[in-house]
Design a protein around this motif. Structure first.
Motif, PDB file in Angstrom:
ATOM      1  N   GLY A   1       0.862  -1.190   0.000  1.00  0.00           N
ATOM      2  CA  GLY A   1       0.000   0.000   0.000  1.00  0.00           C
ATOM      3  C   GLY A   1       0.890   1.228   0.000  1.00  0.00           C
ATOM      4  N   ALA A   2       0.413   2.274  -0.650  1.00  0.00           N
ATOM      5  CA  ALA A   2       1.239   3.483  -0.768  1.00  0.00           C
ATOM      6  C   ALA A   2       0.362   4.726  -0.747  1.00  0.00           C
ATOM      7  CB  ALA A   2       2.051   3.408  -2.067  1.00  0.00           C
ATOM      8  N   GLY A   3      -0.761   4.624  -0.057  1.00  0.00           N
ATOM      9  CA  GLY A   3      -1.691   5.754   0.017  1.00  0.00           C
ATOM     10  C   GLY A   3      -1.682   6.386   1.406  1.00  0.00           C
ATOM     11  N   GLY A   4      -2.804   6.994   1.750  1.00  0.00           N
ATOM     12  CA  GLY A   4      -2.906   7.711   3.017  1.00  0.00           C
ATOM     13  C   GLY A   4      -2.715   6.810   4.232  1.00  0.00           C
ATOM     14  N   HIS A   5      -3.312   5.626   4.170  1.00  0.00           N
ATOM     15  CA  HIS A   5      -3.185   4.705   5.313  1.00  0.00           C
ATOM     16  C   HIS A   5      -1.731   4.256   5.466  1.00  0.00           C
ATOM     17  CE1 HIS A   5      -4.575   1.970   8.336  1.00  0.00           C
ATOM     18  NE2 HIS A   5      -4.235   0.900   7.651  1.00  0.00           N
ATOM     19  N   ALA A   6      -1.056   4.036   4.340  1.00  0.00           N
ATOM     20  CA  ALA A   6       0.364   3.633   4.396  1.00  0.00           C
ATOM     21  C   ALA A   6       1.197   4.723   5.068  1.00  0.00           C
ATOM     22  CB  ALA A   6       0.884   3.332   2.994  1.00  0.00           C
TER      23      ALA A   6
ATOM     24  N   VAL B   1       4.824  -1.210  -1.597  1.00  0.00           N
ATOM     25  CA  VAL B   1       4.388  -1.866  -2.831  1.00  0.00           C
ATOM     26  C   VAL B   1       2.984  -1.362  -3.123  1.00  0.00           C
ATOM     27  CG1 VAL B   1       3.923  -4.047  -3.993  1.00  0.00           C
ATOM     28  CG2 VAL B   1       5.752  -3.925  -2.259  1.00  0.00           C
TER      29      VAL B   1
ATOM     30  N   ASP C   1       2.164  -6.205  -7.542  1.00  0.00           N
ATOM     31  CA  ASP C   1       2.298  -7.217  -6.490  1.00  0.00           C
ATOM     32  C   ASP C   1       3.415  -8.219  -6.748  1.00  0.00           C
ATOM     33  OD1 ASP C   1       0.331  -6.018  -5.078  1.00  0.00           O
ATOM     34  OD2 ASP C   1      -1.257  -7.343  -5.804  1.00  0.00           O
TER      35      ASP C   1
ATOM     36  N   ALA D   1      -0.809  -2.119   4.560  1.00  0.00           N
ATOM     37  CA  ALA D   1      -1.379  -0.824   4.970  1.00  0.00           C
ATOM     38  C   ALA D   1      -2.353  -0.355   3.902  1.00  0.00           C
ATOM     39  CB  ALA D   1      -0.263   0.193   5.193  1.00  0.00           C
TER      40      ALA D   1
ATOM     41  N   GLY E   1      -6.589   0.323   3.449  1.00  0.00           N
ATOM     42  CA  GLY E   1      -7.813   0.458   4.229  1.00  0.00           C
ATOM     43  C   GLY E   1      -8.916  -0.507   3.830  1.00  0.00           C
ATOM     44  N   ALA E   2      -8.978  -0.916   2.573  1.00  0.00           N
ATOM     45  CA  ALA E   2     -10.057  -1.808   2.104  1.00  0.00           C
ATOM     46  C   ALA E   2      -9.886  -3.177   2.768  1.00  0.00           C
ATOM     47  CB  ALA E   2     -10.009  -1.918   0.593  1.00  0.00           C
TER      48      ALA E   2
ATOM     49  N   ARG F   1      -6.571 -10.237   1.473  1.00  0.00           N
ATOM     50  CA  ARG F   1      -6.074 -10.984   0.300  1.00  0.00           C
ATOM     51  C   ARG F   1      -4.568 -10.788   0.126  1.00  0.00           C
ATOM     52  NH1 ARG F   1      -4.928 -10.242  -4.779  1.00  0.00           N
ATOM     53  NH2 ARG F   1      -5.748  -8.160  -5.168  1.00  0.00           N
ATOM     54  N   LEU F   2      -4.103  -9.555   0.274  1.00  0.00           N
ATOM     55  CA  LEU F   2      -2.671  -9.290   0.082  1.00  0.00           C
ATOM     56  C   LEU F   2      -1.840  -9.863   1.233  1.00  0.00           C
ATOM     57  CD1 LEU F   2      -2.965  -5.711  -1.405  1.00  0.00           C
ATOM     58  CD2 LEU F   2      -2.197  -7.779  -2.597  1.00  0.00           C
TER      59      LEU F   2
ATOM     60  N   ASN G   1      -8.377   2.548  14.673  1.00  0.00           N
ATOM     61  CA  ASN G   1      -7.872   3.822  14.161  1.00  0.00           C
ATOM     62  C   ASN G   1      -7.808   4.897  15.258  1.00  0.00           C
ATOM     63  OD1 ASN G   1      -6.906   5.562  12.106  1.00  0.00           O
ATOM     64  ND2 ASN G   1      -8.103   4.411  10.602  1.00  0.00           N
TER      65      ASN G   1
ATOM     66  N   HIS H   1     -12.283  -2.889  10.552  1.00  0.00           N
ATOM     67  CA  HIS H   1     -11.733  -1.542  10.686  1.00  0.00           C
ATOM     68  C   HIS H   1     -12.639  -0.724  11.590  1.00  0.00           C
ATOM     69  CE1 HIS H   1     -10.724   2.573   8.604  1.00  0.00           C
ATOM     70  NE2 HIS H   1     -10.343   2.527   9.860  1.00  0.00           N
TER      71      HIS H   1
ATOM     72  N   PRO I   1     -11.623   6.218  13.172  1.00  0.00           N
ATOM     73  CA  PRO I   1     -11.285   7.153  14.231  1.00  0.00           C
ATOM     74  C   PRO I   1     -12.487   7.538  15.104  1.00  0.00           C
ATOM     75  CG  PRO I   1     -10.163   7.788  12.234  1.00  0.00           C
ATOM     76  CD  PRO I   1     -11.080   6.657  11.863  1.00  0.00           C
TER      77      PRO I   1
HETATM   78  O1  JB3 Z   1     -10.049   7.003   7.484  1.00  0.00           O
HETATM   79  C1  JB3 Z   1      -8.852   6.985   7.631  1.00  0.00           C
HETATM   80  C2  JB3 Z   1      -8.240   7.647   8.829  1.00  0.00           C
HETATM   81  N1  JB3 Z   1      -8.024   6.379   6.791  1.00  0.00           N
HETATM   82  C3  JB3 Z   1      -8.472   5.723   5.575  1.00  0.00           C
HETATM   83  C4  JB3 Z   1      -7.813   4.359   5.454  1.00  0.00           C
HETATM   84  C5  JB3 Z   1      -8.138   3.448   6.595  1.00  0.00           C
HETATM   85  O2  JB3 Z   1      -8.243   3.738   4.227  1.00  0.00           O
HETATM   86  C6  JB3 Z   1      -8.073   6.568   4.354  1.00  0.00           C
HETATM   87  O3  JB3 Z   1      -8.655   7.862   4.447  1.00  0.00           O
HETATM   88  C7  JB3 Z   1      -8.527   5.872   3.071  1.00  0.00           C
HETATM   89  O4  JB3 Z   1      -9.920   5.814   3.022  1.00  0.00           O
HETATM   90  C8  JB3 Z   1      -7.947   4.460   3.044  1.00  0.00           C
HETATM   91  O5  JB3 Z   1      -6.535   4.591   2.917  1.00  0.00           O
HETATM   92  P1  JB3 Z   1      -5.736   3.817   1.767  1.00  0.00           P
HETATM   93  O6  JB3 Z   1      -6.084   2.384   1.787  1.00  0.00           O
HETATM   94  O7  JB3 Z   1      -4.320   4.203   1.894  1.00  0.00           O
HETATM   95  O8  JB3 Z   1      -6.409   4.407   0.446  1.00  0.00           O
HETATM   96  P2  JB3 Z   1      -5.718   5.166  -0.740  1.00  0.00           P
HETATM   97  O9  JB3 Z   1      -5.060   6.420  -0.280  1.00  0.00           O
HETATM   98  O10 JB3 Z   1      -6.768   5.243  -1.799  1.00  0.00           O
HETATM   99  O11 JB3 Z   1      -4.563   4.198  -1.227  1.00  0.00           O
HETATM  100  C9  JB3 Z   1      -4.794   2.885  -1.622  1.00  0.00           C
HETATM  101  C10 JB3 Z   1      -3.438   2.280  -1.845  1.00  0.00           C
HETATM  102  O12 JB3 Z   1      -3.573   0.882  -2.082  1.00  0.00           O
HETATM  103  C11 JB3 Z   1      -2.710   2.871  -3.060  1.00  0.00           C
HETATM  104  O13 JB3 Z   1      -1.373   3.115  -2.728  1.00  0.00           O
HETATM  105  C12 JB3 Z   1      -2.766   1.741  -4.099  1.00  0.00           C
HETATM  106  O14 JB3 Z   1      -1.616   1.736  -4.914  1.00  0.00           O
HETATM  107  C13 JB3 Z   1      -2.794   0.524  -3.193  1.00  0.00           C
HETATM  108  N2  JB3 Z   1      -3.406  -0.634  -3.824  1.00  0.00           N
HETATM  109  C14 JB3 Z   1      -4.677  -0.748  -4.295  1.00  0.00           C
HETATM  110  N3  JB3 Z   1      -4.862  -2.000  -4.804  1.00  0.00           N
HETATM  111  C15 JB3 Z   1      -2.783  -1.795  -3.987  1.00  0.00           C
HETATM  112  C16 JB3 Z   1      -3.697  -2.675  -4.620  1.00  0.00           C
HETATM  113  N4  JB3 Z   1      -1.520  -2.125  -3.688  1.00  0.00           N
HETATM  114  C17 JB3 Z   1      -1.116  -3.363  -3.994  1.00  0.00           C
HETATM  115  N5  JB3 Z   1       0.125  -3.735  -3.712  1.00  0.00           N
HETATM  116  N6  JB3 Z   1      -1.960  -4.269  -4.609  1.00  0.00           N
HETATM  117  C18 JB3 Z   1      -3.258  -3.962  -4.930  1.00  0.00           C
HETATM  118  O15 JB3 Z   1      -3.979  -4.817  -5.477  1.00  0.00           O
END
Ligand code: JB3
Length: 211
Positions: A9-14, A32, A50, A67, A69-70, A76-77, A129, A145, A148
């Motif tokens: 994961g590389a988004g906000g949660h990461a 990743v 992946d 890391a 959120g889904a 799965r990962l 959270n 999950h 907060p």
């Molecule tokens: O509510 C709070 C405080 N946090 C939320 C968190 C729990 O969930 C946050 O506001 C978001 O709603 C969510 O954070 P998350 O999961 O980081 O969402 P997002 O910022 O959209 O980033 C999703 C990350 O998952 C991205 O870096 C994608 O590249 C990655 N991703 C999605 N599908 C995957 C895959 N990474 C890999 N390795 N494989 C996948 O299949």
């Protein structure tokens, strides 16, 4: 064998989880991601796809944190990483309060200000959270999950993959099934069946997803 952690994961949660891991004294080597990912998550280099989970394992990395959120995707990962010989680490803020009698699974995130009280059991891959409270004897399911500022009273059971939206409240003794969603600010005062989405005060069912 390398001791640094691979974060999936590389988004906000990461971002939040990288900072939790660092606050524990850990080093994060790579994130990743998948799809349209940035080069870096905070200052951690991001690799895309992946297949890198297996490639990094071959390079000697063996400790990993998912890391994302889904809830279903996180599970799965994690299953994929475990099949490749990784172990899942926990990311627990030093500013969380975790009872010595609580039991935490693997791959769990507990953010700053969260409180987990006596004899609570937190399943693998769960997220407790920021500022959420889990009271005595609760059982939180795998990859659930608790968003907060949720407050979960004593002896509550929450099923696998369930999501309590920000600021939800649950009274004592309630059972919430698997894959349930409670909308932000919902107040749960009765048992909720698997697959239900419930919102409001008190929380009322608005949808049942049977898959
Ligand atoms: O509510 C709070 C405080 N946090 C939320 C968190 C729990 O969930 C946050 O506001 C978001 O709603 C969510 O954070 P998350 O999961 O980081 O969402 P997002 O910022 O959209 O980033 C999703 C990350 O998952 C991205 O870096 C994608 O590249 C990655 N991703 C999605 N599908 C995957 C895959 N990474 C890999 N390795 N494989 C996948 O299949």
């Amino acid at each position: 064998m390398r001791s640094e952690i691979v974060v999936v994961g590389a988004g906000g949660h990461a971002k939040v989880c990288i900072e939790l891991l660092r606050a524990m004294g850990e080093k994060v080597a790579y994130c990743v991601g998948a799809g349209d990912v940035p080069d870096h998550c905070l200052d951690v280099p991001v690799v895309n796809g992946d297949e890198h989970i297996a490639l990094l394992r071959r390079e000697g990395y063996s400790r990993l944190f998912v890391a994302i959120g889904a809830n279903g995707l996180r599970d799965r990962l994690a299953t994929l990483a475990l099949s490749q010989g990784y172990s899942l680490v926990n990311a627990i803020s030093p500013k969380a309060v975790v009872s010595p009698s609580a039991t935490l699974g693997a791959g769990v995130a507990v953010m700053a200000g969260a409180v987990i009280n006596a004899d609570a059991v937190i399943g693998d891959l769960a997220i407790i959270n920021t500022g959420a409270t889990i009271d005595h004897d609760c059982q939180i399911g795998v990859a659930a999950h608790i968003a907060p500022q949720c407050a979960v009273a004593g002896n509550v059971v929450i099923g696998k993959y369930s999501f309590l939206g920000i600021g939800s409240r649950v009274i004592p003794e309630v059972e919430i099934g698997e894959r349930v969603t409670i909308g932000a600010g919902g107040v749960v005062i009765a048992n909720i069946e698997a697959g239900v989405t419930a919102v409001g005060v008190p929380a009322r069912n608005i949808k049942i997803n049977r898959t």
